[in-house]
Design a protein around this motif. Sequence first.
Motif, short mmCIF file in Angstrom:
data_model
loop_
_atom_site.label_atom_id
_atom_site.label_comp_id
_atom_site.label_asym_id
_atom_site.label_seq_id
_atom_site.Cartn_x
_atom_site.Cartn_y
_atom_site.Cartn_z
N SER A 90 22.72 3.43 -7.89
CA SER A 90 23.86 3.42 -8.81
C SER A 90 23.61 2.48 -9.97
O SER A 90 22.88 1.48 -9.84
CB SER A 90 25.09 2.94 -8.04
OG SER A 90 26.10 2.48 -8.91
N GLU A 91 24.25 2.77 -11.09
CA GLU A 91 24.20 1.86 -12.24
C GLU A 91 24.66 0.46 -11.84
O GLU A 91 24.19 -0.53 -12.39
CB GLU A 91 25.14 2.39 -13.35
CG GLU A 91 25.18 1.49 -14.58
CD GLU A 91 26.31 1.81 -15.54
OE1 GLU A 91 27.01 2.81 -15.36
OE2 GLU A 91 26.48 1.03 -16.49
N GLU A 92 25.56 0.39 -10.90
CA GLU A 92 26.18 -0.89 -10.55
C GLU A 92 25.42 -1.68 -9.49
O GLU A 92 25.89 -2.74 -9.07
CB GLU A 92 27.63 -0.66 -10.08
CG GLU A 92 28.51 0.08 -11.10
CD GLU A 92 28.59 -0.62 -12.47
OE1 GLU A 92 28.40 -1.84 -12.55
OE2 GLU A 92 28.81 0.10 -13.47
N PHE A 112 24.00 7.82 -9.21
CA PHE A 112 25.22 7.99 -10.00
C PHE A 112 25.52 6.85 -10.96
O PHE A 112 25.08 5.72 -10.76
CB PHE A 112 26.44 8.25 -9.11
CG PHE A 112 26.57 7.38 -7.88
CD1 PHE A 112 27.12 6.12 -7.98
CD2 PHE A 112 26.17 7.85 -6.63
CE1 PHE A 112 27.27 5.32 -6.85
CE2 PHE A 112 26.30 7.06 -5.49
CZ PHE A 112 26.86 5.79 -5.60
N ASP A 113 26.23 7.24 -12.02
CA ASP A 113 26.92 6.30 -12.89
C ASP A 113 28.38 6.46 -12.47
O ASP A 113 29.02 7.44 -12.83
CB ASP A 113 26.72 6.73 -14.36
CG ASP A 113 27.52 5.88 -15.33
OD1 ASP A 113 28.32 5.05 -14.87
OD2 ASP A 113 27.35 6.07 -16.55
N PRO A 114 28.87 5.55 -11.63
CA PRO A 114 30.19 5.76 -11.00
C PRO A 114 31.31 5.92 -12.02
O PRO A 114 32.21 6.73 -11.85
CB PRO A 114 30.41 4.52 -10.15
CG PRO A 114 29.25 3.62 -10.35
CD PRO A 114 28.25 4.28 -11.25
N LEU A 115 31.24 5.10 -13.08
CA LEU A 115 32.25 5.22 -14.13
C LEU A 115 31.56 5.10 -15.47
O LEU A 115 31.02 4.05 -15.81
CB LEU A 115 33.32 4.14 -13.98
CG LEU A 115 34.61 4.58 -14.63
CD1 LEU A 115 35.23 5.75 -13.89
CD2 LEU A 115 35.59 3.45 -14.66
N ASP A 116 31.54 6.21 -16.20
CA ASP A 116 30.90 6.23 -17.51
C ASP A 116 31.96 6.08 -18.59
O ASP A 116 33.01 6.74 -18.52
CB ASP A 116 30.15 7.55 -17.70
CG ASP A 116 29.57 7.66 -19.09
OD1 ASP A 116 28.67 6.88 -19.41
OD2 ASP A 116 30.05 8.51 -19.87
N GLY A 117 31.66 5.23 -19.55
CA GLY A 117 32.62 4.99 -20.65
C GLY A 117 33.57 3.86 -20.31
O GLY A 117 34.74 3.89 -20.70
N SER A 118 33.06 2.85 -19.61
CA SER A 118 33.97 1.79 -19.13
C SER A 118 34.74 1.10 -20.25
O SER A 118 35.83 0.60 -20.00
CB SER A 118 33.26 0.72 -18.31
OG SER A 118 31.99 1.07 -17.93
N LEU A 274 21.06 4.20 -23.21
CA LEU A 274 21.49 4.96 -22.03
C LEU A 274 20.41 4.95 -20.96
O LEU A 274 19.22 4.82 -21.25
CB LEU A 274 21.87 6.38 -22.44
CG LEU A 274 23.03 6.44 -23.44
CD1 LEU A 274 23.25 7.85 -23.95
CD2 LEU A 274 24.31 5.90 -22.81
N ARG A 275 20.84 5.10 -19.72
CA ARG A 275 19.92 5.03 -18.60
C ARG A 275 19.37 6.40 -18.24
O ARG A 275 20.11 7.40 -18.19
CB ARG A 275 20.62 4.40 -17.38
CG ARG A 275 20.71 2.89 -17.38
CD ARG A 275 21.40 2.25 -18.55
NE ARG A 275 22.76 2.72 -18.76
CZ ARG A 275 23.86 1.99 -18.58
NH1 ARG A 275 23.75 0.74 -18.18
NH2 ARG A 275 25.05 2.48 -18.84
N LEU A 276 18.05 6.44 -18.02
CA LEU A 276 17.36 7.72 -17.78
C LEU A 276 17.83 8.41 -16.50
O LEU A 276 18.17 9.59 -16.52
CB LEU A 276 15.85 7.46 -17.70
CG LEU A 276 14.97 8.66 -17.32
CD1 LEU A 276 15.09 9.78 -18.35
CD2 LEU A 276 13.51 8.23 -17.19
N TYR A 278 20.42 8.15 -14.27
CA TYR A 278 21.78 8.58 -13.88
C TYR A 278 22.69 8.87 -15.08
O TYR A 278 23.87 9.08 -14.90
CB TYR A 278 22.43 7.58 -12.90
CG TYR A 278 22.16 6.12 -13.26
CD1 TYR A 278 22.91 5.48 -14.22
CD2 TYR A 278 21.12 5.42 -12.65
CE1 TYR A 278 22.66 4.17 -14.56
CE2 TYR A 278 20.86 4.09 -12.98
CZ TYR A 278 21.64 3.48 -13.93
OH TYR A 278 21.38 2.17 -14.28
N GLU A 279 22.13 8.85 -16.28
CA GLU A 279 22.90 9.30 -17.46
C GLU A 279 22.12 10.42 -18.15
O GLU A 279 22.57 11.56 -18.21
CB GLU A 279 23.17 8.13 -18.42
CG GLU A 279 24.16 7.12 -17.86
CD GLU A 279 24.47 5.95 -18.77
OE1 GLU A 279 25.65 5.53 -18.83
OE2 GLU A 279 23.55 5.40 -19.41
N ALA A 280 20.93 10.07 -18.68
CA ALA A 280 20.18 11.05 -19.49
C ALA A 280 19.70 12.25 -18.68
O ALA A 280 19.86 13.40 -19.10
CB ALA A 280 19.00 10.35 -20.16
MN MN Z 1 27.45 5.40 -18.48
#
Ligand code: MN
Length: 337
Positions: A90-92, A112-118, A274-276, A278-280
Amino acid sequence: MRKISLSRFLIEEQREKNVISSELRLLIEVVARACKGISIAIGKGGLAGVLGSAGSDNIQGEVQKKLDVISNEILLEANEWGGHLAAMASEEMELPHPIPNRYPKGEYLLLFDPLDGSSNIDVNVSVGTIFSVLQCPEGVTPDEQAFLQPGVRQLCAGYAVYGPTTLLVLTLGDGVNVFTLDRELGSFVLTQENVRIPEDTREFAINASNARYWEAPVKRYVDEMLAGKDGPRGQDFNMRWVASMVADVHRILSRGGIFMYPIDSKTVAQGGKLRLMYEANPMAFIVEQAGGAATNGHERILDIQPQRLHQRVPVILGSKNEVARVTAFHTNTASAS
Ligand code: MN
Ligand code: AHG
Ligand code: MN
């Protein structure tokens, strides 16, 4: 109208098209259920005291919002016990999260990116969850190395958008389908099949406050659009920037457009914003499956061999012909220098 639930859709994909296994079907159902939980938490907002900062930083040095932490916990808890996963990332979390010993292990890796656009949470603007599924190589310990597979190897990718409606957008590698959360039924219902991104667009998305840091190819591309009818493009362009990648990508999936978070002199040391993994990658998979394109300016995002779990990457994605245009500007600059 015949309502096709996510469960029925997945069973039919498995039975008729044989594109997923039972375990992968379970995995997607569990992620969808976790997204429902996140949607409920977000929907409560100030009533449940879930807004604001958690008072901690994540591995990327970013301040964690309470909902970043809550969403991460919902996804971890939902996916630990089903027996479908080898590990999660996870991103977190700095390191992959192993499945506790008391539970059986499966063959898949979930990112996962649990919450995108924090940055949009506290202002009541759409946010989302992004996820990607890989196969854990056989006989391999599911550590960070096991996750470092190029995006072309993704078996499934998706995102949820928590906006006026909660949507789940999914690809299993045979097109892109959109499900809307029916809050009365408590289930996701298929509302758009085989979505296609128009090849041409007159709409672009970029954080223009970074303009002075951009590289020449991006500057040129954006300047030409800003010049509108009077410039080399001979037409006017519109600009939109939600600052939640999920919402910006979903707009592009709905009506076309190009999204860019390019490398700039501010982020060059870290490789982009941006992260490869879990985002890109998941977004690139979805966009390509809908007939669009995704590059880092030089190469297809899905072909990049990741070196690190939290690796960052420049992202240019959306309507095919526009992505090709700005990517060609990068290539031409490289060959000219
Ligand atoms: Mn994000
Ligand atoms: P996250 O909230 O998961 O850290 O991601 C935020 C990302 C992405 O959603 C968005 O496109 C971008 O950051 C916005 O960046 P700016 O604030 O620089 O516009
Ligand atoms: Mn996030």
